[in-house]
Enzyme design. Structure first.
Site, PDB file in Angstrom:
ATOM      1  CG  ASP A  30      -2.140   1.051   1.204  1.00 38.94           C
ATOM      2  OD1 ASP A  30      -3.282   0.580   0.957  1.00 38.94           O
ATOM      3  OD2 ASP A  30      -1.780   2.152   1.174  1.00 38.94           O
ATOM      4  CB  ILE A  31       0.643   4.185  -2.150  1.00 35.95           C
ATOM      5  CG1 ILE A  31       1.877   5.339  -2.640  1.00 35.95           C
ATOM      6  CG2 ILE A  31      -0.657   4.951  -1.765  1.00 35.95           C
ATOM      7  CD1 ILE A  31       1.534   5.758  -3.897  1.00 35.95           C
ATOM      8  CG  ASN A  87     -12.218  -0.574   3.578  1.00 30.72           C
ATOM      9  OD1 ASN A  87     -12.724  -1.096   4.469  1.00 30.72           O
ATOM     10  ND2 ASN A  87     -11.120   0.012   3.172  1.00 30.72           N
ATOM     11  N   GLY A  93     -15.757   2.777   3.717  1.00 28.92           N
ATOM     12  CA  GLY A  93     -14.500   3.606   3.570  1.00 28.92           C
ATOM     13  C   GLY A  93     -13.839   3.005   2.437  1.00 28.92           C
ATOM     14  CD  GLN A  94     -14.997  -0.001  -2.910  1.00 26.27           C
ATOM     15  OE1 GLN A  94     -16.120  -0.471  -2.501  1.00 26.27           O
ATOM     16  NE2 GLN A  94     -14.297  -0.625  -3.998  1.00 26.27           N
ATOM     17  CG  HIS A 100      -8.792  -2.963  -2.647  1.00 21.98           C
ATOM     18  ND1 HIS A 100      -9.576  -2.160  -3.386  1.00 21.98           N
ATOM     19  CD2 HIS A 100      -8.630  -2.193  -1.488  1.00 21.98           C
ATOM     20  CE1 HIS A 100     -10.141  -1.020  -2.516  1.00 21.98           C
ATOM     21  NE2 HIS A 100      -9.317  -1.109  -1.421  1.00 21.98           N
ATOM     22  CG  HIS A 102      -7.035  -2.641   2.988  1.00 23.93           C
ATOM     23  ND1 HIS A 102      -6.348  -1.652   2.886  1.00 23.93           N
ATOM     24  CD2 HIS A 102      -8.226  -2.526   2.177  1.00 23.93           C
ATOM     25  CE1 HIS A 102      -7.098  -0.736   2.150  1.00 23.93           C
ATOM     26  NE2 HIS A 102      -8.355  -1.230   1.910  1.00 23.93           N
TER      27      HIS A 102
HETATM   28  P1  AMP Z   1      -9.876   1.535   0.017  1.00 23.04           P
HETATM   29  O1  AMP Z   1     -10.101   2.465   0.772  1.00 23.04           O
HETATM   30  O2  AMP Z   1     -10.502   0.106   0.781  1.00 23.04           O
HETATM   31  O3  AMP Z   1     -10.369   1.760  -1.250  1.00 23.04           O
HETATM   32  O4  AMP Z   1      -8.300   1.234  -0.018  1.00 23.04           O
HETATM   33  C1  AMP Z   1      -7.654   2.042  -1.226  1.00 23.04           C
HETATM   34  C2  AMP Z   1      -6.005   1.417  -0.776  1.00 23.04           C
HETATM   35  O5  AMP Z   1      -5.455   1.809  -1.921  1.00 23.04           O
HETATM   36  C3  AMP Z   1      -5.677   2.684   0.279  1.00 23.04           C
HETATM   37  O6  AMP Z   1      -5.018   2.266   1.329  1.00 23.04           O
HETATM   38  C4  AMP Z   1      -4.574   3.432  -0.589  1.00 23.04           C
HETATM   39  O7  AMP Z   1      -3.736   4.028   0.097  1.00 23.04           O
HETATM   40  C5  AMP Z   1      -4.254   2.406  -1.547  1.00 23.04           C
HETATM   41  N1  AMP Z   1      -3.594   3.140  -2.877  1.00 23.04           N
HETATM   42  C6  AMP Z   1      -4.023   3.916  -3.594  1.00 23.04           C
HETATM   43  N2  AMP Z   1      -3.670   4.149  -4.725  1.00 23.04           N
HETATM   44  C7  AMP Z   1      -2.531   3.214  -4.536  1.00 23.04           C
HETATM   45  C8  AMP Z   1      -1.226   2.986  -5.334  1.00 23.04           C
HETATM   46  N3  AMP Z   1      -0.951   3.680  -6.609  1.00 23.04           N
HETATM   47  N4  AMP Z   1      -0.250   2.259  -4.906  1.00 23.04           N
HETATM   48  C9  AMP Z   1      -0.613   1.416  -3.823  1.00 23.04           C
HETATM   49  N5  AMP Z   1      -1.707   1.552  -3.043  1.00 23.04           N
HETATM   50  C10 AMP Z   1      -2.494   2.401  -3.466  1.00 23.04           C
END
Ligand code: AMP
Ligand code: ZN
Length: 114
Positions: A30-31, A87, A93-94, A100, A102
């Protein structure tokens, strides 16, 4: 889906710290990690939310559990443990509308989550 950030990572159009890949899934760090280990596990098929899973996804959903286990092993968090989160939609919280999971670990998790 051309505008989807996770589809772009799958297509290698934007970089990701990929930790696992097979025919069905890709997983990357995760970024914006919320724990010392925070991996995002993504089906290569663009499925917007958990609500969009269908009977035809049964095998993929089963495979997902094994990919989570494999990643927990790769990241050495099987012991003392980890958290798996999906999420769904705004109340869940998506933020990214490509299904995906986590996988988080490396610290003590609190309950209930925020
Ligand atoms: P969600 O809130 O479940 O949709 O989570 C989306 C997740 O994707 C968050 O934890 C972000 O930090 C992660 N995210 C978004 N863009 C990227 C990216 N380019 N590379 C890695 N993780 C990302
Ligand atoms: Zn996508």
């Amino acid at each position: 889906m051309s505008s989807c950030i996770f589809c772009k990572i799958i297509a290698k159009e934007i970089p990701g710290k990929i930790v696992y890949e097979d025919d069905t899934f890709i997983a990357f760090d995760d970024i914006n990690p919320q724990a010392p280990v925070h991996v995002i596990i993504v089906p290569k098929e663009h499925i917007p939310t958990f609500n969009d899973l269908k009977e035809s996804h049964k095998e993929m959903v089963g495979h997902l559990s094994l990919v989570v286990n494999k990643l927990a092993e790769i990241k050495k968090i099987q012991d003392p443990g980890f958290r798996v989160v999906i999420n769904c939609n705004p109340a869940g919280g998506q933020m990214v509308y490509h299904l995906h999971v986590h996988l988080m670990g490396g610290r003590q998790m609190a309950w209930p989550p925020g």
